[in-house]
Motif scaffolding. Structure first.
Motif, PDB file in Angstrom:
ATOM      1  N   GLU A  67       5.087  -0.394   0.962  1.00  0.00           N
ATOM      2  CA  GLU A  67       5.521  -0.909  -0.329  1.00  0.00           C
ATOM      3  C   GLU A  67       7.029  -0.868  -0.467  1.00  0.00           C
ATOM      4  OE1 GLU A  67       3.500   1.625  -3.201  1.00  0.00           O
ATOM      5  OE2 GLU A  67       5.207   2.975  -3.277  1.00  0.00           O
ATOM      6  N   LEU A  68       7.517  -1.707  -1.385  1.00  0.00           N
ATOM      7  CA  LEU A  68       8.914  -1.702  -1.815  1.00  0.00           C
ATOM      8  C   LEU A  68       8.948  -1.326  -3.283  1.00  0.00           C
ATOM      9  CD1 LEU A  68      10.449  -5.025  -0.427  1.00  0.00           C
ATOM     10  CD2 LEU A  68      10.561  -2.745   0.565  1.00  0.00           C
ATOM     11  N   LYS A  69       9.948  -0.543  -3.653  1.00  0.00           N
ATOM     12  CA  LYS A  69      10.145  -0.201  -5.063  1.00  0.00           C
ATOM     13  C   LYS A  69      11.431  -0.893  -5.513  1.00  0.00           C
ATOM     14  CE  LYS A  69       8.854   3.804  -6.536  1.00  0.00           C
ATOM     15  NZ  LYS A  69       8.751   5.275  -6.759  1.00  0.00           N
ATOM     16  N   GLN A  89      11.897 -11.615  -9.054  1.00  0.00           N
ATOM     17  CA  GLN A  89      10.866 -12.551  -8.584  1.00  0.00           C
ATOM     18  C   GLN A  89      10.943 -12.746  -7.070  1.00  0.00           C
ATOM     19  OE1 GLN A  89      11.737 -15.848 -11.458  1.00  0.00           O
ATOM     20  NE2 GLN A  89       9.506 -16.022 -11.411  1.00  0.00           N
ATOM     21  N   ALA A  90      12.142 -12.938  -6.546  1.00  0.00           N
ATOM     22  CA  ALA A  90      12.312 -13.173  -5.109  1.00  0.00           C
ATOM     23  C   ALA A  90      11.904 -11.946  -4.298  1.00  0.00           C
ATOM     24  CB  ALA A  90      13.760 -13.563  -4.808  1.00  0.00           C
ATOM     25  N   THR A  91      12.220 -10.767  -4.811  1.00  0.00           N
ATOM     26  CA  THR A  91      11.849  -9.532  -4.108  1.00  0.00           C
ATOM     27  C   THR A  91      10.334  -9.378  -4.066  1.00  0.00           C
ATOM     28  OG1 THR A  91      13.924  -8.485  -4.767  1.00  0.00           O
ATOM     29  CG2 THR A  91      12.147  -7.028  -4.036  1.00  0.00           C
ATOM     30  N   ILE A  92       9.675  -9.670  -5.176  1.00  0.00           N
ATOM     31  CA  ILE A  92       8.212  -9.595  -5.219  1.00  0.00           C
ATOM     32  C   ILE A  92       7.614 -10.584  -4.219  1.00  0.00           C
ATOM     33  CG2 ILE A  92       6.168 -10.058  -6.648  1.00  0.00           C
ATOM     34  CD1 ILE A  92       7.865  -8.928  -9.031  1.00  0.00           C
ATOM     35  N   HIS A  93       8.117 -11.792  -4.223  1.00  0.00           N
ATOM     36  CA  HIS A  93       7.609 -12.813  -3.301  1.00  0.00           C
ATOM     37  C   HIS A  93       7.868 -12.414  -1.843  1.00  0.00           C
ATOM     38  CE1 HIS A  93       6.357 -16.726  -1.883  1.00  0.00           C
ATOM     39  NE2 HIS A  93       7.472 -16.785  -1.174  1.00  0.00           N
ATOM     40  N   LEU A  94       9.069 -11.940  -1.544  1.00  0.00           N
ATOM     41  CA  LEU A  94       9.408 -11.509  -0.188  1.00  0.00           C
ATOM     42  C   LEU A  94       8.479 -10.393   0.267  1.00  0.00           C
ATOM     43  CD1 LEU A  94      11.303 -11.342   2.318  1.00  0.00           C
ATOM     44  CD2 LEU A  94      12.658  -9.706   0.982  1.00  0.00           C
ATOM     45  N   ALA A  95       8.321  -9.374  -0.573  1.00  0.00           N
ATOM     46  CA  ALA A  95       7.468  -8.244  -0.205  1.00  0.00           C
ATOM     47  C   ALA A  95       6.037  -8.697   0.043  1.00  0.00           C
ATOM     48  CB  ALA A  95       7.507  -7.174  -1.299  1.00  0.00           C
ATOM     49  N   HIS A  96       5.504  -9.520  -0.834  1.00  0.00           N
ATOM     50  CA  HIS A  96       4.128 -10.004  -0.656  1.00  0.00           C
ATOM     51  C   HIS A  96       3.998 -10.813   0.628  1.00  0.00           C
ATOM     52  CE1 HIS A  96       2.990  -9.556  -5.188  1.00  0.00           C
ATOM     53  NE2 HIS A  96       2.984  -8.410  -4.537  1.00  0.00           N
ATOM     54  N   SER A  97       5.013 -11.604   0.959  1.00  0.00           N
ATOM     55  CA  SER A  97       4.941 -12.407   2.185  1.00  0.00           C
ATOM     56  C   SER A  97       4.977 -11.532   3.428  1.00  0.00           C
ATOM     57  CB  SER A  97       6.067 -13.445   2.225  1.00  0.00           C
ATOM     58  OG  SER A  97       7.322 -12.818   2.418  1.00  0.00           O
ATOM     59  N   LEU A  98       5.498 -10.310   3.298  1.00  0.00           N
ATOM     60  CA  LEU A  98       5.507  -9.346   4.405  1.00  0.00           C
ATOM     61  C   LEU A  98       4.296  -8.413   4.366  1.00  0.00           C
ATOM     62  CD1 LEU A  98       9.298  -8.377   4.396  1.00  0.00           C
ATOM     63  CD2 LEU A  98       8.114  -9.867   6.030  1.00  0.00           C
ATOM     64  N   GLY A  99       3.381  -8.657   3.420  1.00  0.00           N
ATOM     65  CA  GLY A  99       2.180  -7.838   3.314  1.00  0.00           C
ATOM     66  C   GLY A  99       2.403  -6.507   2.620  1.00  0.00           C
ATOM     67  N   LEU A 100       3.443  -6.404   1.812  1.00  0.00           N
ATOM     68  CA  LEU A 100       3.777  -5.156   1.135  1.00  0.00           C
ATOM     69  C   LEU A 100       3.415  -5.229  -0.342  1.00  0.00           C
ATOM     70  CD1 LEU A 100       7.362  -4.680   2.607  1.00  0.00           C
ATOM     71  CD2 LEU A 100       5.214  -3.769   3.499  1.00  0.00           C
ATOM     72  N   GLY A 120       3.716 -11.167 -10.855  1.00  0.00           N
ATOM     73  CA  GLY A 120       2.774 -10.751  -9.819  1.00  0.00           C
ATOM     74  C   GLY A 120       3.066  -9.388  -9.224  1.00  0.00           C
ATOM     75  N   CYS A 121       3.854  -8.572  -9.916  1.00  0.00           N
ATOM     76  CA  CYS A 121       4.160  -7.231  -9.436  1.00  0.00           C
ATOM     77  C   CYS A 121       2.870  -6.406  -9.379  1.00  0.00           C
ATOM     78  CB  CYS A 121       5.185  -6.579 -10.365  1.00  0.00           C
ATOM     79  SG  CYS A 121       5.862  -5.044  -9.736  1.00  0.00           S
ATOM     80  N   ASP A 122       2.751  -5.556  -8.368  1.00  0.00           N
ATOM     81  CA  ASP A 122       1.517  -4.799  -8.139  1.00  0.00           C
ATOM     82  C   ASP A 122       1.418  -3.506  -8.930  1.00  0.00           C
ATOM     83  OD1 ASP A 122       0.470  -6.519  -5.966  1.00  0.00           O
ATOM     84  OD2 ASP A 122       2.292  -5.835  -4.961  1.00  0.00           O
ATOM     85  N   LYS A 123       2.529  -2.768  -9.029  1.00  0.00           N
ATOM     86  CA  LYS A 123       2.511  -1.451  -9.662  1.00  0.00           C
ATOM     87  C   LYS A 123       3.781  -1.270 -10.477  1.00  0.00           C
ATOM     88  CE  LYS A 123       0.036   0.690  -5.787  1.00  0.00           C
ATOM     89  NZ  LYS A 123       0.146   1.702  -4.726  1.00  0.00           N
ATOM     90  N   ALA A 124       3.710  -0.328 -11.396  1.00  0.00           N
ATOM     91  CA  ALA A 124       4.863  -0.039 -12.238  1.00  0.00           C
ATOM     92  C   ALA A 124       4.978   1.453 -12.466  1.00  0.00           C
ATOM     93  CB  ALA A 124       4.714  -0.749 -13.579  1.00  0.00           C
TER      94      ALA A 124
END
Length: 165
Positions: A67-69, A89-100, A120-124
């Motif tokens: 994961e990324l925070k 938004q870009a960080t969320i998209h980047l992380a998801h595209s890397l499977g994070l 589309g953020c996963d956790k907070a």
């Protein structure tokens, strides 16, 4: 080590270790080696304060992290600053595209929480969800969370409180 996990009665999958982006870049070769060892044990790995350091995306794609925070500095300004909103938004998209998975830090109100859910953020994690608390109080807080009395959740929300520090 496995002995340390056994001593505390934890499986490796129950543990998530955080390393700051700046810490990763202090010695990238050693960091990659150590993170690889931890990953092989089954320990979850998270990059904390993402976006505040100077890590290379080429380096990031090869790290065995889960994961990324996103650092609170971007989250706090995203409602007022289109540039910060774009970074989130870009960080969320980047992380998801890397499977994070993505954790947003510093959630202080429902508007921030809802915007992150829309992105589309996963956790907070943040004061809107809970103030830091002693370990002994976590069980009660979780029961209140399950019944919806800990705080008001946005309808259909998929964000969850990540952890307490």
């Amino acid at each position: 080590s496995r002995n340390g996990l056994r001593r505390w009665g934890l499986s490796a999958e129950q543990l998530i270790l955080e390393i700051t982006e700046t810490g990763l870049m202090a010695d990238p070769i050693a960091a990659k080696r150590i993170l690889g060892q931890l990953h092989r044990l089954g320990v979850g790995l998270s990059i904390d304060d993402f976006g505040t350091g100077y890590s290379s995306l080429a380096y990031l794609k090869d790290l065995p992290v889960n994961e990324l925070k996103i650092d609170r500095v971007f989250v706090h300004r995203m409602l007022e600053s289109p540039k910060d909103a774009n970074i989130v938004q870009a960080t969320i998209h980047l992380a998801h595209s890397l499977g994070l998975e993505v954790v947003a830090e510093g959630i202080e109100d429902i508007a921030m929480w809802q915007q992150l859910a829309d992105y589309g953020c996963d956790k907070a994690q943040g004061y809107h969800l809970s103030r830091p608390m002693p370990f002994e109080d976590v069980s009660t807080w979780m029961q209140e969370y399950d019944t919806g009395t800990a705080y008001r959740r946005p309808e259909g929300e998929r964000l969850v409180q990540n952890s307490h520090r």
